[in-house]
Design a protein around this motif. Structure first.
Motif: not given
Lengths: 277, 262
Positions: A85-88, A147-150, A205-207
């Motif tokens: 999920r985080v990766g995508m 949501l993660i992408a946002v 961003g990754l954080g």
């Protein structure tokens, strides 16, 4: 004035590798002193019966839980789900962020057109999107990834825009004086110039990605580290919650470390903080 | 030959930075543009380099008008402006991309040797002192073997001792291929130490006030009376350029023989 003396010593910058490692090792150990002491004290207090450890289990129990989860393969499942999920989400958010950041950083017109809207969107607490994303995209993976992408998008966008807008005009002029084509100017001057800021933007961003994956998984998931958290809460298993938290810390740190290690060869020209330490 | 023909620069806000500058610089000649701040000397240099466009008039190298940075014109800025992510050697070969690698390396090694920085090729710019960085910056512009090299107050940020050393380095480098040098400076001693001619500019709007030949043999003895006399002439013209109440006399060229009667 001191040039004469400098001339004679062209190798002084090559600090011995071993010494650098020693410095790194020492600071690593110093950093461990506080958490390890605290953990040992708490463990000791628990063993001596000084504390009731129902809500805050001792380190030994947390690690036992972690070990059990790992042995049964459950941990792998959850870690994998979260990582995917985080990766995508990160990939999507970072790509769009880079693109729009580059556009607004390079063109004043694009900035005037896009930036106010994007800044407006940024002012919305990202979790406020959750109900909408679920309505639009369903309760499964798509809404979580969105949501993660946002979350990842904004730091990357802001970082890239600022990095490009702040590139030293004087350095760009050197490229012009040497008659670089537009493409060569981007490749040989602009990209290397923004790289340090770009990497910082990617790291933050990754954080954010890890922050939002928790929110997304708490929202409703059947696997993932965030699911472990909720499950631990509902079944009253604080050790499982803490085990998931530790897994998050390790995973997040590993992701960040990966970026640092992968980009390090490109940043050797910068001041390494080890030499100052 | 570098030809500057009726060059004017008016900024968008209406400020006239330069008015009708005409100047010829012979191949291999060293010319110093001297003047106080705001006299447009840097603007003039930037227009010769093609980095900035003139409002009217033009600059040309061997008859070819300069509209954009020209392959045969090199530029050295006030700051070294080395690219911090490239090593010293990579910085020097920055403009040599078209040459085969072996040729690049040969030129870089020779250049480093010439400016006393042999063995510094693998260093990062941040490890250099100000004087070393400026030396690298000068050879970066010279390794492409330009016909003309433009220098915008290249030594003004350095301490006096380093500055003198670098002026000598510059002359030594110039000796090899004898490119035309146009040097912007506010340092009269520097102008007299290096140039065949000192062009004194006058501000508001910027224009040529005096064209002073400096016929001293090289190497120049900075302590000789002739050197002092040349310095005095340039200084006097500089003073005159700033204090002259009714300025514009087109075509007037100051000659030392006239005794500085302005």
């Amino acid at each position: 004035m001191s040039e004469a003396t400098l001339d004679t010593s062209p190798t002084t910058n090559a600090q011995p590798q071993a010494a650098r490692f020693a410095v790194f090792g020492t600071s690593f150990v110093i950093g461990l002193v506080l958490p390890v002491t605290a953990a040992l004290l708490y463990e000791g207090a628990f063993r001596l019966g000084l504390v009731q450890a129902r809500l805050l289990p001792p380190p030994s129990r947390i690690f036992t839980t972690l070990w059990t989860l790992a042995k049964t393969g459950e941990l792998t499942t959850h870690v994998l789900a979260t990582t995917v999920r985080v990766g995508m989400g990160f990939g999507l958010g970072a790509l769009v962020g880079m693109f729009l950041g580059a556009l607004t950083g390079a063109s004043r017109n694009a900035r005037r057109l896009l930036d106010p809207t994007l800044q407006g969107l940024r002012a919305i607490p990202s979790l406020a999107w959750v109900p909408l994303f679920i309505l639009w995209l369903g309760i499964f993976e798509s809404s979580k990834i969105a949501l993660i992408a946002v979350g990842v998008f904004f730091p990357v966008y802001l970082g890239v825009m600022a990095a490009i807008a702040n590139v030293d005009r004087k350095i760009v002029e050197v490229g012009r004086a040497f008659r670089l084509s537009r493409l060569a100017l981007v490749r040989r001057v602009l990209l290397p110039a923004i790289l340090p800021d770009f990497i910082i933007a990617i790291r933050s961003g990754l954080g954010m990605g890890f922050m939002f994956v928790v929110a997304a998984e708490i929202m409703g998931a059947s696997e993932g580290l965030g699911y472990l958290l909720v499950d631990g809460q509902q079944l009253g298993k604080p050790d499982q919650i803490l085990a998931a938290i530790i897994a998050f810390a390790v995973l997040g740190k590993f992701g960040d470390w990966l970026i640092v290690v992968l980009t390090k060869p490109f940043l050797t020209w910068q001041d390494t903080h080890q030499r100052g330490a | 030959m570098l030809t500057i023909d009726a060059l004017c620069k008016i900024y968008p806000n209406g400020t006239q930075a330069l008015e009708q500058i005409s100047l010829n610089v012979d191949a291999g000649e060293i010319v110093a543009l001297v003047g106080g701040s705001g006299c447009g000397k840097t603007t003039l240099l930037r227009m010769i380099s093609g980095l900035e466009a003139p409002t009217r008039g033009h600059a040309a190298l061997d008859g070819e008008e300069i509209r954009a940075p020209h392959p045969a014109v090199g530029m050295v800025f006030q700051e070294a402006r080395l690219l911090p992510w490239l090593t010293v050697a990579e910085n020097i070969s920055f403009g040599l991309d078209d040459l085969p690698k072996a040729e690049q390396d040969a030129r870089v090694d020779e250049a480093l040797l010439r400016v006393g920085l042999a063995g510094y090729g693998k260093r990062w710019p941040r490890e250099l002192s100000g004087g070393q960085a400026q030396r690298v910056s000068i050879v970066r512009a010279l390794v492409t073997q330009p016909k003309a090299l433009l220098l915008d107050e290249p030594f003004s940020a350095l301490d006096a001792l380093t500055r003198t050393k670098l002026q000598d380095h510059l002359l030594a480098l110039w000796e090899t291929h004898r490119p035309t040098l146009v040097l912007v400076t506010h340092d009269v001693e520097e102008a007299v130490a290096l140039a065949d001619r000192a062009i004194v500019l006058q501000p508001k709007p910027g224009r040529i006030f005096a064209d002073i030949p400096i016929d001293l043999p090289r190497p120049r003895d900075r302590l000789s009376p002739e050197f002092a006399e040349a310095k005095r002439l340039v200084l006097k013209a500089l003073d005159g350029s700033i204090n002259q109440p009714n300025p514009h006399q087109p075509g007037k060229v100051y000659s030392p023989a006239a005794g500085g009667s302005f």
